[in-house]
Design a protein around this motif. Structure first.
Motif, short mmCIF file in Angstrom:
data_model
loop_
_atom_site.label_atom_id
_atom_site.label_comp_id
_atom_site.label_asym_id
_atom_site.label_seq_id
_atom_site.Cartn_x
_atom_site.Cartn_y
_atom_site.Cartn_z
N TYR A 122 9.86 -51.99 -40.28
CA TYR A 122 8.24 -52.61 -40.03
C TYR A 122 7.76 -52.54 -41.47
O TYR A 122 6.60 -53.06 -41.50
N PHE B 135 12.85 -46.47 -36.56
CA PHE B 135 11.65 -46.85 -35.93
C PHE B 135 11.91 -47.72 -36.52
O PHE B 135 11.07 -49.12 -36.51
N SER C 132 11.45 -51.43 -33.88
CA SER C 132 10.12 -51.53 -33.18
C SER C 132 9.99 -52.87 -33.84
O SER C 132 9.23 -53.69 -33.13
N ASN D 86 11.52 -55.45 -30.99
CA ASN D 86 10.84 -55.10 -29.62
C ASN D 86 9.29 -55.99 -30.27
O ASN D 86 9.44 -56.50 -29.06
N TYR E 28 14.44 -47.81 -29.83
CA TYR E 28 13.61 -47.39 -29.97
C TYR E 28 12.97 -48.10 -29.11
O TYR E 28 12.72 -49.08 -28.32
N GLU E 29 11.80 -46.75 -28.36
CA GLU E 29 11.20 -46.65 -27.11
C GLU E 29 12.56 -47.65 -26.22
O GLU E 29 11.69 -48.90 -25.45
#
Ligand SMILES: [Zn+2]
Length: 365
Positions: A209, A224, A228, A231, A266-267
């Motif tokens: 990211y 993260f 991220s 995703n 993540y998430e």
């Protein structure tokens, strides 16, 4: 006459050489060979060499091509393709020069994911090579308007790769693009570009990211950084699994955090990484070599400027001068053919149930 044919055929197979055996009816065989042949199983009359090769994949390998599946494979690290030449950017003209050199000098492209799985489909006698592009620059994949139509810029990386795909179908053109946020600029085309790449045989990898150095990150931050992006890409290309990572700045995570690079969440979405790439330095080893660390794979900087004798052409030259050994495919992905002197480096965990074909070289130069 039939018997002479069998003798010729058997000697041919036993010798493992690829030249036609010079055996005529006048041949005098030593008594012990005659005895052995008496005991040899009777082969069906219509068996010719091709039929036998189908049954014995090792006999089918052309050893005159000097296959060496423990030789090196270059994973080239490109960044931009644009007007100005630099360490981090090739001009379209130079990128075309690179591809032409590779094709004319026996290199054929393979997918990074196949390398990581030890699945080498390269044609016999050729050397696999892997192309990677970091940072997802717009000049990697750029759309332009021509007469009201949206087309791929013929001078962006993808445009040039497609040019060579058409020019040389047996080049097996492919590449992996390592992306962070905002893949290839032109946000309105992001979904279209990513789907086009997957449909046309290219691969997508993760470049995190924030492009921060992994060595300073905690397990949460690592998840993260990778998760991220994973995703986000998953929303554009839901049926594609991103499973490779290029480390920003070549910065490896702290040892105790490596596991979070390889597997994390993540998430609510999990990710798995099968190949982690360093920055440019030197060629990678064969995937079958015990020295290969799939969590920290070597790459070669695809540049001719400020590369301290470690650029792609420095290594090409060393292969030409036989100062290094490059991987030469035996043409069969299910057989791993290696010279005996490399035997101790063979990693049976990657070889798994493939057939291992070890041979003694006649003479070393
Ligand atoms: Zn980068």
């Amino acid at each position: 006459m039939k018997r002479i044919f069998f003798i010729a055929l058997l000697l041919f197979l036993l010798s493992g050489c690829t030249e036609n055996p010079v055996i005529t009816e006048e041949t005098n065989l030593p008594a012990e060979v005659e005895d052995e042949l008496e005991e040899a199983p009777n082969l069906p009359e219509n068996k010719d060499k091709e039929d036998l090769d189908e049954q014995d994949p090792v006999a089918a390998i052309d050893m005159s091509l000097n296959p060496n599946e423990l030789g090196e494979i270059m994973i080239l690290m490109y960044h931009g393709v644009g007007e100005e030449e630099s360490t981090w950017q090739r001009t379209p003209e130079n990128f075309r020069k690179d591809l032409e050199y590779m094709y004319q000098n026996g290199y054929r492209m393979i997918r990074l994911s196949d390398y990581a799985k030890g699945e080498i489909y390269t044609e016999a006698g050729y050397t696999p090579i892997i192309l990677t592009f970091d940072d997802g620059r717009q000049n990697n994949f750029n759309y332009i308007e021509v007469n009201g139509e949206t087309v791929i810029d013929p001078d962006c990386a993808v445009g040039i790769l497609e040019e060579f795909k058409n020019k040389y179908p047996d080049f097996n053109v492919t590449a992996t693009f390592f992306l962070g946020t905002n893949p290839f600029g032109q946000e309105e085309y992001a979904a279209q570009k990513l789907n086009w790449l997957i449909e046309n045989g290219y691969d997508i990898g993760n470049h995190t990211y924030s492009h921060n150095k992994m060595e300073y990150l905690t397990s949460e931050e690592i998840q993260f950084e990778i998760g991220s992006v994973n995703n986000m890409l998953g929303e554009y290309i839901p049926n594609y699994t991103v499973e490779t990572l290029a480390l920003p700045h070549g910065s490896n995570p702290k040892d105790e955090y490596l596991e979070w690079v390889l597997e994390g969440e993540y998430e609510g979405n999990k990710y798995n990484t099968i190949a982690v790439l360093d920055v440019g330095w030197r060629p990678a080893y064969s995937p079958f070599d015990i020295l290969t660390n799939f969590n920290s794979l070597y790459r070669v900087t695809a540049s001719e400027i400020d590369v301290d004798n470690c650029g792609m052409y420095d290594y090409f030259k060393q292969y030409e001068e036989n100062k290094r050994e490059r991987f030469i495919s035996d043409g069969n992905p299910d057989v791993v053919t290696i010279p005996k002197r490399h035997e101790e480096y063979l990693n049976m965990e990657i070889v798994e149930n493939k057939i291992v074909n070890i041979y003694e070289e006649k003479e070393l130069k």
